[in-house]
Design an enzyme around this catalytic site. Sequence first.
Site, short mmCIF file in Angstrom:
data_model
loop_
_atom_site.label_atom_id
_atom_site.label_comp_id
_atom_site.label_asym_id
_atom_site.label_seq_id
_atom_site.Cartn_x
_atom_site.Cartn_y
_atom_site.Cartn_z
CB CYS A 1 46.66 32.85 40.94
SG CYS A 1 45.49 33.40 42.09
CG HIS B 1 45.72 33.97 37.24
ND1 HIS B 1 44.77 33.18 37.66
CD2 HIS B 1 45.89 34.89 38.01
CE1 HIS B 1 44.24 33.70 38.88
NE2 HIS B 1 44.87 34.86 39.27
CG ASN C 1 41.63 35.83 40.78
OD1 ASN C 1 41.70 34.70 40.38
ND2 ASN C 1 42.82 36.71 41.38
O1 UT7 Z 1 45.23 36.11 41.45
C1 UT7 Z 1 46.04 36.42 42.30
C2 UT7 Z 1 47.09 37.67 42.09
N1 UT7 Z 1 46.29 38.80 42.51
C3 UT7 Z 1 46.46 39.79 41.73
O2 UT7 Z 1 47.21 39.81 40.60
C4 UT7 Z 1 45.88 41.22 42.25
C5 UT7 Z 1 46.70 42.59 41.60
N2 UT7 Z 1 46.30 43.63 42.01
C6 UT7 Z 1 45.31 44.37 41.53
O3 UT7 Z 1 44.64 43.77 40.61
C7 UT7 Z 1 45.15 45.73 42.01
O4 UT7 Z 1 46.21 46.26 42.92
C8 UT7 Z 1 43.61 45.93 42.64
C9 UT7 Z 1 42.42 45.58 41.96
C10 UT7 Z 1 44.00 44.85 43.98
C11 UT7 Z 1 43.61 47.30 43.12
O5 UT7 Z 1 43.68 48.04 42.41
P1 UT7 Z 1 44.79 49.34 42.35
O6 UT7 Z 1 44.68 50.23 41.18
O7 UT7 Z 1 45.86 48.94 42.70
O8 UT7 Z 1 44.18 50.10 43.63
P2 UT7 Z 1 45.00 50.75 45.06
O9 UT7 Z 1 45.03 49.52 45.87
O10 UT7 Z 1 46.08 51.35 44.59
O11 UT7 Z 1 43.85 51.31 45.77
C12 UT7 Z 1 43.32 52.81 44.99
C13 UT7 Z 1 42.44 53.44 45.73
C14 UT7 Z 1 42.65 53.36 47.67
O12 UT7 Z 1 42.19 54.38 48.15
P3 UT7 Z 1 43.13 55.70 48.40
O13 UT7 Z 1 44.24 54.95 49.45
O14 UT7 Z 1 43.37 56.20 47.14
O15 UT7 Z 1 42.13 56.69 48.89
C15 UT7 Z 1 41.93 52.20 47.72
O16 UT7 Z 1 41.37 52.27 49.32
O17 UT7 Z 1 41.01 52.68 45.73
C16 UT7 Z 1 40.79 52.26 47.14
N3 UT7 Z 1 39.89 51.13 46.75
C17 UT7 Z 1 38.48 50.98 46.24
N4 UT7 Z 1 37.69 51.83 46.01
C18 UT7 Z 1 36.63 51.49 45.80
C19 UT7 Z 1 40.23 49.65 46.94
N5 UT7 Z 1 39.43 48.81 46.68
C20 UT7 Z 1 38.32 49.65 46.20
C21 UT7 Z 1 37.11 49.23 46.02
N6 UT7 Z 1 35.96 50.21 45.29
N7 UT7 Z 1 36.51 47.74 46.01
#
Ligand code: UT7
Length: 331
Positions: free
Chosen positions: A113, A253, A283
């Site tokens: 990225c 980004h 993204n």
């Molecule tokens: O460009 C390259 C660099 N990449 C980035 O900068 C990405 C950085 N990370 C992020 O943007 C975020 O961490 C994500 C968008 C990937 C995830 O968001 P989050 O608020 O950190 O969610 P999380 O990973 O802590 O997950 C929270 C919950 C989980 O469920 P449990 O374990 O709490 O039951 C996930 O399984 O949300 C769940 N989850 C979803 N639920 C519905 C993860 N993806 C989804 C989804 N729909 N698509």
Amino acid sequence: MPAATITAVATYLPDQVVSNTDLQRTLDTTDAWITSRTGIRERRRGAPGETTSTMGAHAVSRLLEKRGLAPADVDAIIVATITPDMVFPATACLIQDQVGLSNAWGFDLSAACSGFLYALTTGAQMISSGAHNRVVVVGADLMSAIIDQDDRTTAVLFGDGAGAILLEPADPGYGVIGFQHRVDGSGREDLYMRAGGSLRPASAETVAAGEHYLRQNGRAVFKFAVRRMAECVELVVQQHGYTPADLAMIIPHQANQRILDAATERLGIAPDRMASVLDRYGNTTDATLPLALADVLERGALHRGDLIVFVAVGAGLTSGALLMRWGSGNR
Ligand code: UT7
């Protein structure tokens, strides 16, 4: 030696729009989750036969048309991508051939990225060294080629797209002022594609294990991104005697709106100074900076003489920021 400046910007986006509601039909996710956790509402997906090089070539052709140049006028092309058409030859060679850049040399740059930002910095040095007068920098990724469409943690985030800029020598007082880049390979497993390289050559076994797909430790990357994005902007402005308040616009980004909001807050700037096209494109990895820049220009939100920063964070882990005075003397 002159600084380099951006004299034209062009983009290319595939026609197919994939909305959150579309994804809801095949994945265990909801429009509400995606919108509230990422700010993304829709993204583009390439048609069959569309590749990183074809998207990049469209963007470059539009770029030359905008600037009124012939393909033979380009000295070099740098392509930032993590989804090259093939491991080799470089996608830069494929775009060179498709557009007919008969006098150009070129290469691909891999920094995930942060790739477009690093390519912008590299191209700017090629101009300010006096070696070249016209360098094209492309950021293009067909992310749908490496995304597991059954993995809700990544499938909702990424989109396909391309953007290109032209770098030329600036008049005094305009163009690139400086940059601050870092890599930290200790975070290499926070965001990666395990197979397909020399470590794990592609095989029936790697495909069966889904190792040809992008995998990410979202929370770790999120924390790194929030901290580094603000830090990189502060470092590059301070280095040149400015403060974040002097910035007319930050072109960041585009990974997650919450990352952009947190960086905006840390920097103490007005929200409309942090460019965002996340809602429309998600993204697009190496294409996010030119897509965001093109949008800012189309909205008339950038003016000659404005101080701006490009900032990026990505797999590697890579990060950095570049400070520039927008425009040139007569543009
Ligand atoms: O460009 C390259 C660099 N990449 C980035 O900068 C990405 C950085 N990370 C992020 O943007 C975020 O961490 C994500 C968008 C990937 C995830 O968001 P989050 O608020 O950190 O969610 P999380 O990973 O802590 O997950 C929270 C919950 C989980 O469920 P449990 O374990 O709490 O039951 C996930 O399984 O949300 C769940 N989850 C979803 N639920 C519905 C993860 N993806 C989804 C989804 N729909 N698509």
